[in-house]
Scaffold this active site. Structure first.
Site, short mmCIF file in Angstrom:
data_model
loop_
_atom_site.label_atom_id
_atom_site.label_comp_id
_atom_site.label_asym_id
_atom_site.label_seq_id
_atom_site.Cartn_x
_atom_site.Cartn_y
_atom_site.Cartn_z
N GLU A 1 10.73 6.83 8.16
CA GLU A 1 9.58 6.90 7.24
C GLU A 1 8.43 7.66 7.90
O GLU A 1 7.79 8.52 7.30
CB GLU A 1 9.12 5.49 6.86
CG GLU A 1 10.08 4.79 5.92
CD GLU A 1 9.71 3.34 5.68
OE1 GLU A 1 8.98 2.76 6.50
OE2 GLU A 1 10.17 2.79 4.66
N GLY B 1 6.53 2.81 0.40
CA GLY B 1 6.02 1.46 0.23
C GLY B 1 5.27 1.01 1.49
O GLY B 1 5.11 1.77 2.44
N SER C 1 11.24 3.89 1.70
CA SER C 1 12.32 2.90 1.52
C SER C 1 11.74 1.57 1.07
O SER C 1 10.54 1.35 1.15
CB SER C 1 13.06 2.73 2.85
OG SER C 1 13.58 3.98 3.27
N GLY C 2 12.64 0.73 0.56
CA GLY C 2 12.22 -0.60 0.10
C GLY C 2 12.36 -0.73 -1.41
O GLY C 2 12.82 0.19 -2.10
N SER C 3 11.93 -1.88 -1.93
CA SER C 3 12.15 -2.19 -3.35
C SER C 3 11.16 -1.46 -4.25
O SER C 3 11.49 -1.09 -5.38
CB SER C 3 12.05 -3.70 -3.57
OG SER C 3 10.77 -4.16 -3.18
N THR C 4 9.95 -1.21 -3.80
CA THR C 4 8.97 -0.53 -4.67
C THR C 4 9.38 0.92 -4.90
O THR C 4 9.28 1.45 -6.00
CB THR C 4 7.55 -0.61 -4.04
OG1 THR C 4 7.28 -1.96 -3.68
CG2 THR C 4 6.49 -0.12 -5.03
N LYS D 1 4.02 -1.28 8.25
CA LYS D 1 5.28 -0.86 7.63
C LYS D 1 6.43 -1.22 8.55
O LYS D 1 6.23 -1.41 9.74
CB LYS D 1 5.26 0.65 7.38
CG LYS D 1 4.43 1.01 6.15
CD LYS D 1 4.40 2.51 5.89
CE LYS D 1 5.78 3.09 5.68
NZ LYS D 1 6.54 2.38 4.60
N GLY E 1 11.16 -3.42 5.95
CA GLY E 1 12.53 -3.09 5.57
C GLY E 1 13.30 -2.41 6.69
O GLY E 1 14.42 -1.95 6.50
N LYS F 1 -0.03 -6.84 -1.28
CA LYS F 1 -0.16 -6.08 -0.02
C LYS F 1 -1.61 -5.71 0.29
O LYS F 1 -1.89 -5.20 1.37
CB LYS F 1 0.69 -4.84 -0.07
CG LYS F 1 2.15 -4.92 -0.55
CD LYS F 1 2.97 -6.05 -0.12
CE LYS F 1 4.44 -6.01 -0.49
NZ LYS F 1 5.20 -4.80 -0.34
#
Ligand code: DER
Length: 237
Positions: A108, A87, A31-34, A99, A102, A126
């Protein structure tokens, strides 16, 4: 835009390098933007559209459905997941990661645990030499709501020099704390640079009754792809 460009570079290269339609059938997506960039790449490659994709959040589930990809669940995959791409908020040279930025760390980790191989994708911010020096919001810890105050008190006792904060939602979006996809709350635990103590810190927190998951993924990732602002991709193994 260069940060987003870095995310896209890492995501596209990881998808192209790692997902082999002749060998793989079930793919876990973090999950997340990447990861959104990874999904775009997958959706654009016809030969990857026949695989099954397991989500790790409401966000990713929606993206899989919106891209008309085959949504699978862990229950439907008794033989587990072939590989998962996810991500991270910070990654050190041992491929240990913070992690949960998000708020999706439980699912995850559940999907990563069920996966043959687990890979990370991130922009160059990161990259870290010691976890806790780049992502300074604190280690995300998912807790059962009724356990919140007692866990907060125990963690403050364990780390008196740190700060243990309940993650609040943006008031213009939702009053009160962030609630995870599992109906739990999040504590962000600033305990300073972790150095090589990440695995021990994970155990110290995870063992507390009421803690659902801790955002320290040690000894899990096989590789990490970093997209750099200059257009290159670094791969740590
Ligand atoms: O919650 C998580 O662990 C996510 O993978 C995450 O924090 C990474 O998010 P980003 O790709 O939007 O930076």
């Amino acid at each position: 835009a260069t940060v987003d460009n870095g995310k896209r570079l890492a995501a596209w290269k990881a998808v192209d390098d790692l997902i082999l339609p002749q060998q793989h059938r079930v793919i876990g997506l973090g999950s997340g933007s990447t990861i959104e960039h990874a999904l775009q790449r997958i959706a654009s490659r016809q030969e990857l559209r026949s695989l099954i994709y397991v989500s790790t959040s409401f966000q990713t589930r929606q993206l899989i459905l919106q891209n008309k990809l085959k949504l699978g669940t862990l229950e439907e995959c008794p033989n587990g997941v072939d590989l998962t791409i996810d991500g991270a908020d910070e990654v050190d040279q041992d491929l240990s990661a913070i992690k949960g930025g998000g708020g999706c760390l439980f699912q995850e980790r559940l999907v990563a645990q069920a996966s043959q191989d687990f890979y990370l994708i991130a922009d160059e911010r990161k990259k870290s030499t010691s976890l806790g020096t780049k992502y300074t919001r604190g280690i995300p810890v998912e807790v059962i709501p009724m356990a919140l105050s007692s866990i907060q008190r125990i963690l403050m006792t364990m780390h008196p020099e740190g700060s243990i904060q309940l993650r609040m939602a943006n008031p213009s979006d939702k009053a009160g704390p962030v609630v995870t996809d599992n109906g739990n709350l999040l504590l962000d635990c600033q305990v300073g640079p972790l150095g090589d103590t990440a695995a021990a810190v994970y155990q110290d927190i995870k063992r507390l009754t009421g803690v659902v998951e801790v955002g320290l993924f040690c000894g899990m990732a096989k590789k990490a792809y970093f997209g750099n602002n200059d257009g290159t991709v670094d791969i740590w193994t």
